[in-house]
Design an enzyme around this catalytic site. Structure first.
Site, PDB file in Angstrom:
ATOM      1  N   LYS A  66      65.809 -17.089  23.823  1.00 23.27           N
ATOM      2  CA  LYS A  66      65.194 -16.767  22.859  1.00 23.27           C
ATOM      3  C   LYS A  66      65.275 -15.012  23.148  1.00 23.27           C
ATOM      4  O   LYS A  66      64.783 -14.260  22.285  1.00 23.27           O
ATOM      5  CB  LYS A  66      63.939 -16.976  23.762  1.00 23.27           C
ATOM      6  CG  LYS A  66      62.917 -18.278  23.472  1.00 23.27           C
ATOM      7  CD  LYS A  66      61.876 -18.351  24.460  1.00 23.27           C
ATOM      8  CE  LYS A  66      60.273 -20.023  23.925  1.00 23.27           C
ATOM      9  NZ  LYS A  66      59.232 -19.752  24.801  1.00 23.27           N
ATOM     10  N   GLU A  78      55.577  -5.840  18.258  1.00 24.20           N
ATOM     11  CA  GLU A  78      54.968  -5.891  18.455  1.00 24.20           C
ATOM     12  C   GLU A  78      55.866  -6.999  19.968  1.00 24.20           C
ATOM     13  O   GLU A  78      56.075  -6.733  20.698  1.00 24.20           O
ATOM     14  CB  GLU A  78      54.318  -4.997  18.984  1.00 24.20           C
ATOM     15  CG  GLU A  78      53.846  -3.849  20.297  1.00 24.20           C
ATOM     16  CD  GLU A  78      52.846  -3.291  19.870  1.00 24.20           C
ATOM     17  OE1 GLU A  78      51.901  -3.950  19.197  1.00 24.20           O
ATOM     18  OE2 GLU A  78      52.589  -3.057  21.151  1.00 24.20           O
ATOM     19  N   ASP A 103      53.833 -17.224  22.803  1.00 25.28           N
ATOM     20  CA  ASP A 103      53.605 -17.703  23.426  1.00 25.28           C
ATOM     21  C   ASP A 103      52.377 -17.777  24.399  1.00 25.28           C
ATOM     22  O   ASP A 103      51.746 -18.415  24.271  1.00 25.28           O
ATOM     23  CB  ASP A 103      54.806 -17.860  24.481  1.00 25.28           C
ATOM     24  CG  ASP A 103      55.907 -18.952  23.963  1.00 25.28           C
ATOM     25  OD1 ASP A 103      55.493 -19.781  23.443  1.00 25.28           O
ATOM     26  OD2 ASP A 103      57.107 -18.153  24.163  1.00 25.28           O
ATOM     27  N   GLY A 127      53.424 -16.459  39.086  1.00 29.47           N
ATOM     28  CA  GLY A 127      54.703 -16.825  38.867  1.00 29.47           C
ATOM     29  C   GLY A 127      54.540 -14.714  38.314  1.00 29.47           C
ATOM     30  O   GLY A 127      54.103 -14.487  38.046  1.00 29.47           O
ATOM     31  N   GLY A 130      59.784 -15.228  32.324  1.00 31.14           N
ATOM     32  CA  GLY A 130      58.767 -14.835  31.090  1.00 31.14           C
ATOM     33  C   GLY A 130      57.853 -15.286  30.704  1.00 31.14           C
ATOM     34  O   GLY A 130      57.282 -14.114  29.937  1.00 31.14           O
ATOM     35  N   GLY A 239      49.045 -27.907  29.889  1.00 30.41           N
ATOM     36  CA  GLY A 239      50.114 -26.405  28.713  1.00 30.41           C
ATOM     37  C   GLY A 239      49.925 -27.230  27.723  1.00 30.41           C
ATOM     38  O   GLY A 239      50.842 -26.569  26.267  1.00 30.41           O
TER      39      GLY A 239
HETATM   40  P1  ATR Z   1      59.879 -18.989  32.637  1.00 29.53           P
HETATM   41  O1  ATR Z   1      60.674 -17.924  31.379  1.00 29.53           O
HETATM   42  O2  ATR Z   1      59.798 -20.278  32.028  1.00 29.53           O
HETATM   43  O3  ATR Z   1      58.702 -18.287  33.138  1.00 29.53           O
HETATM   44  P2  ATR Z   1      61.887 -17.732  34.318  1.00 29.53           P
HETATM   45  O4  ATR Z   1      61.646 -16.545  33.153  1.00 29.53           O
HETATM   46  O5  ATR Z   1      62.934 -17.999  34.319  1.00 29.53           O
HETATM   47  O6  ATR Z   1      60.824 -18.705  33.646  1.00 29.53           O
HETATM   48  O7  ATR Z   1      60.739 -17.802  35.397  1.00 29.53           O
HETATM   49  C1  ATR Z   1      60.788 -19.121  35.944  1.00 29.53           C
HETATM   50  C2  ATR Z   1      59.558 -18.321  37.261  1.00 29.53           C
HETATM   51  O8  ATR Z   1      59.263 -19.888  38.275  1.00 29.53           O
HETATM   52  C3  ATR Z   1      59.886 -17.453  38.145  1.00 29.53           C
HETATM   53  O9  ATR Z   1      57.955 -16.928  38.158  1.00 29.53           O
HETATM   54  C4  ATR Z   1      59.997 -17.756  40.057  1.00 29.53           C
HETATM   55  O10 ATR Z   1      60.317 -17.499  40.995  1.00 29.53           O
HETATM   56  P3  ATR Z   1      61.125 -16.953  41.268  1.00 29.53           P
HETATM   57  O11 ATR Z   1      61.133 -15.177  40.632  1.00 29.53           O
HETATM   58  O12 ATR Z   1      60.725 -16.138  43.283  1.00 29.53           O
HETATM   59  O13 ATR Z   1      62.718 -16.821  40.992  1.00 29.53           O
HETATM   60  C5  ATR Z   1      59.593 -19.292  39.515  1.00 29.53           C
HETATM   61  N1  ATR Z   1      59.503 -20.178  40.140  1.00 29.53           N
HETATM   62  C6  ATR Z   1      61.351 -21.111  40.043  1.00 29.53           C
HETATM   63  N2  ATR Z   1      61.456 -21.861  40.939  1.00 29.53           N
HETATM   64  C7  ATR Z   1      60.291 -22.329  41.638  1.00 29.53           C
HETATM   65  C8  ATR Z   1      60.250 -22.535  43.032  1.00 29.53           C
HETATM   66  N3  ATR Z   1      60.615 -23.243  42.937  1.00 29.53           N
HETATM   67  N4  ATR Z   1      59.244 -22.284  43.719  1.00 29.53           N
HETATM   68  C9  ATR Z   1      58.360 -21.280  43.712  1.00 29.53           C
HETATM   69  N5  ATR Z   1      58.638 -20.369  42.727  1.00 29.53           N
HETATM   70  C10 ATR Z   1      59.740 -20.687  41.748  1.00 29.53           C
END
Ligand code: ATR
Length: 274
Positions: A66, A78, A103, A127, A130, A239
């Site tokens: 992406k 944008e 998205d 979260g 992205g 979702g």
């Molecule tokens: P996406 O594009 O799917 O949002 P990403 O940019 O890698 O993927 O973001 C992943 C999100 O899931 C982040 O908010 C991450 O938290 P951190 O910033 O602390 O890493 C969260 N996440 C992934 N695994 C996690 C876990 N085991 N517990 C809590 N948060 C998690």
């Protein structure tokens, strides 16, 4: 001449986009087809060049391309610029390839489809990756909020909140203790997804029973978070709707038609649920 569209990803076999778009092409009597293409990162540039040369009318982009695809396109809408990520590519009349991102808006449309004007007041986004970014900007521009962002790594929540006027970051502990203040929760992490981390990203003990809890995960259809939310009487959204609407928005960019999302939501739910 028959038009053709594609989705690029690695892996790609699991993608339901070909089924969804082919169904919509048929339903709308559009002479087009949609194919999955397995593309590794090293092959991304030559794939884009090939699609351009072979006359592909547009495509979706999924994990892990992406962001990486951006330098190979001719411009960004944008939505893609804000998210620094592209999930949809379309061609302009003069043949330029433009990247867009549907998205975040797809999520907002799925929320509206189910709850209409009910989703009002403070929104807690769980979260700060992205997906959270796209959803936060789309919610803000659709007038939702105020927005609060909580994340395991609170610094990332602070950075994202700092980019959105009126948004604030909370630690997970703060979010848990103030949970009753939020009529809308949006879960955007991978926690609870099949084959990823089991469990819940935060404790729901203080959830308001009148709240709306959305999880962008659609496999499983009901994450542990949604199950717990239901147990206290909250309304839930998985979702599937976001997946269907991000696709519908792409379909509209390509064809000018916004396809039937309600029927597709039921079909995808059945496919995922077995
Ligand atoms: P996406 O594009 O799917 O949002 P990403 O940019 O890698 O993927 O973001 C992943 C999100 O899931 C982040 O908010 C991450 O938290 P951190 O910033 O602390 O890493 C969260 N996440 C992934 N695994 C996690 C876990 N085991 N517990 C809590 N948060 C998690």
């Amino acid at each position: 001449m028959k038009k053709w569209y594609a989705v690029l990803g690695d892996p790609i076999e699991q993608s339901m986009s070909p089924f969804m778009h082919d169904h919509w092409f048929q339903e709308n009597q559009i002479d087009a087809t949609y194919i999955p293409i397995h593309v590794t990162s090293e092959r991304l540039k030559e794939t884009v060049d090939s699609l351009r040369m072979l006359g592909c009318s547009g495509w979706n982009v999924t994990v892990p391309h992406k962001q990486a695809i951006i330098p190979f396109l001719d411009g960004l809408e944008e939505s893609a610029r804000i998210m620094d990520a592209v999930n949809t590519v379309f061609r302009t009349d003069d043949g330029r390839l433009i990247g867009a991102n549907t998205d975040g808006q797809g999520f907002v449309k799925s929320l509206e489809e189910l709850f209409g004007q009910r989703a009002q007041g403070p929104v807690l986004i769980i979260g700060a990756g992205g997906a959270a970014r796209g959803i936060a900007f789309a919610l803000k521009s659709a007038g939702y909020g105020p927005l609060f962002i909580t994340n395991r790594t609170v610094e990332k929540a602070t950075v994202l909140a700092g980019e959105i006027e009126g948004a604030a970051a909370l630690s997970l502990a703060e979010a848990e203790s103030r949970l009753g203040e939020f009529p809308v929760l949006v879960q955007t992490t991978s926690v609870g997804m099949n084959f990823a981390e089991a469990g819940m990203p935060l404790d729901l003990s203080r959830l308001d029973s009148a709240a709306i809890v959305a999880d962008i995960i659609y496999n499983p259809l009901k994450t542990e978070l949604l199950r717990s939310a239901e147990q206290v009487g909250a309304s839930t959204l998985n979702g599937v709707g976001m997946f269907v609407h991000q696709g519908a928005l792409a379909f509209q960019k390509w064809t000018g038609v916004y396809p039937d999302t309600k029927k597709m939501n039921e079909t995808i739910t059945m496919k995922v649920g077995g």
